[in-house]
Design an enzyme around this catalytic site. Sequence first.
Site, mmCIF file in Angstrom:
data_model
loop_
_atom_site.group_PDB
_atom_site.id
_atom_site.type_symbol
_atom_site.label_atom_id
_atom_site.label_comp_id
_atom_site.label_asym_id
_atom_site.label_seq_id
_atom_site.Cartn_x
_atom_site.Cartn_y
_atom_site.Cartn_z
ATOM 1 N N HIS A 62 1.004 -1.111 0.090
ATOM 2 C CA HIS A 62 0.018 -0.050 -0.132
ATOM 3 C C HIS A 62 0.968 1.149 0.145
ATOM 4 C CE1 HIS A 62 -3.782 -2.467 0.885
ATOM 5 N NE2 HIS A 62 -2.898 -3.095 1.562
ATOM 6 N N LEU A 63 0.748 2.131 -1.007
ATOM 7 C CA LEU A 63 1.712 3.246 -1.263
ATOM 8 C C LEU A 63 1.125 4.446 -0.578
ATOM 9 C CD1 LEU A 63 3.772 2.465 -4.539
ATOM 10 C CD2 LEU A 63 4.586 2.413 -2.360
ATOM 11 N N ARG A 64 -0.261 4.203 -0.483
ATOM 12 C CA ARG A 64 -1.024 5.362 -0.062
ATOM 13 C C ARG A 64 -1.070 6.638 -1.008
ATOM 14 N NH1 ARG A 64 -3.590 1.798 3.037
ATOM 15 N NH2 ARG A 64 -2.521 1.456 5.005
ATOM 16 N N ASN A 94 -6.377 0.725 -3.087
ATOM 17 C CA ASN A 94 -7.304 1.581 -1.941
ATOM 18 C C ASN A 94 -6.582 2.917 -1.681
ATOM 19 O OD1 ASN A 94 -5.131 -0.133 -0.448
ATOM 20 N ND2 ASN A 94 -6.267 -0.194 1.227
ATOM 21 N N HIS A 179 -9.311 -10.113 -1.228
ATOM 22 C CA HIS A 179 -9.467 -9.899 0.329
ATOM 23 C C HIS A 179 -10.421 -10.848 0.777
ATOM 24 C CE1 HIS A 179 -9.230 -7.371 4.029
ATOM 25 N NE2 HIS A 179 -10.420 -7.821 4.171
ATOM 26 N N HIS A 232 -3.246 -12.245 1.387
ATOM 27 C CA HIS A 232 -2.985 -12.471 2.720
ATOM 28 C C HIS A 232 -3.768 -13.397 3.360
ATOM 29 C CE1 HIS A 232 -6.166 -9.920 2.774
ATOM 30 N NE2 HIS A 232 -5.600 -8.577 3.001
ATOM 31 N N ASP A 305 2.059 -7.039 2.536
ATOM 32 C CA ASP A 305 0.695 -6.190 2.926
ATOM 33 C C ASP A 305 1.372 -4.944 3.502
ATOM 34 O OD1 ASP A 305 -1.644 -5.087 3.346
ATOM 35 O OD2 ASP A 305 -2.368 -6.814 4.535
ATOM 36 N N PHE A 323 -6.515 -0.889 10.743
ATOM 37 C CA PHE A 323 -5.848 -2.030 10.280
ATOM 38 C C PHE A 323 -4.654 -2.008 9.620
ATOM 39 C CE2 PHE A 323 -10.148 -3.642 11.160
ATOM 40 C CZ PHE A 323 -9.962 -4.688 11.935
#
Length: 424
Positions: A62-64, A94, A179, A232, A305, A323
């Site tokens: 997740h690089l955001r 996301n 997921h 995951h 993750d 999370f």
Amino acid sequence: MSKILIQNGRVIDPSQKMDRVTNLLIEDGRIAAYDVASADDCEFIDASGKIVAPGLIDIHVHLRDPGREEDETIETGTAAALAGGFTSIACCPNTEPPIDSQGTVEYIKQKAARAGNCNVYVIACVSKNREGKELAEIGQLIEAGAVGFSDDGTPVYNAELMRRAFEYCLMFGRPVMNHSEILELTRDGVMHEGLAQLVLGLGGIPAAAEDVMVSRDVALAEATGGWLHVMHVSSGGSIHIIRRAKKRGVRVTAEVTPHHFTLTDECLRTFDSNFKMNPPLRGQGHVDACIEGLQDGTIDCIVTDHAPHAKEKKMQELDRAPFGIIGLETALGLVVTRLIEPGHLDWSQALEKLTINPARVIGVEKGTLAIGADADVVVIDPHVEWTVDPAEFKSKSTNTPFAGWELKGRAVKVIVGGRVKLSR
Ligand code: DOR
């Protein structure tokens, strides 16, 4: 472009079933030759006592960026990847906005190119705006360069949508990466449903919530001929389901994180939110099942993750904190310390799950040191012992449960496209 000769390293490349001490010549950004004694105009890297492997590949990061740059940016996330020995990563959709348009895919690719750290591939949304209602423009997203599809953070909930996603992605030979979570079973859940959760009085996330979704997805993959990639994996039940599905010939691949093969739900007794992630840490039986799944090939890939969250977010009470934990800079050390050193996996098995297998899932010509391949290489010191110090992380966030841990094994040189990007 300059030449690099990596000398006397133990070259382990599972894609070629290679494991021998040799010299490796890189020329013009590609793997040029083996067994070369010397070369002119060359940079030398002494890899005696070290392992030389294809650059590691993490297909769950997740690089955001865009939207949550207070947690991570493409620059900091890719720098963290290099620090961990990764030369390629695939980032999750996301973000804000979610990666459901060609423009957002292009934004990430351009920013990653400008950062000039590691290769970045894009996993795009299954559904428009990640809302789970309407299929995203899969064809257009593939045209823009998307390598896989997922609504990660949340499951693709609607079974009809999931079926269509399988059918659509099948036309392009791409996986649907889900997921796995039945939300009715996990509502208000904070940690794995079990004894520790009962004692702590926190909301539970039962293993069955994962198992039921994996069962559904396997059934839909089987019915459509589509490709399911289970993200995951954390429960023994879902590993059992995946194992049986593979035996029947269903197209299913799976990944596990270092925290799920290392930690248990007992860690939550500290009330430290750096042990809170989704899926949650589970009991020792599930941890053992993850390791068995890695050993027998049920689980194809090791992923991090990597889920950065700014300090102030993680500092909230356990039931309010988000999370997720970061993982790029500790993954290799955990693989060495928790899987290779105890004898659960040998180096070839472990590296296969960090190089060629993830490359195959996202369909990129990476993860190999075959002659002519892009020179993405990691030199690993398998003996070095180091202490995890989040203050030294390249990531913008420090939400790791492994602070202070003594780990063995670390990347000491990372080469991307023939250029040395990290040297320690
Ligand atoms: O722990 C998690 N964090 N699990 C997810 O599925 C999403 C991720 C995130 O984006 O923070």
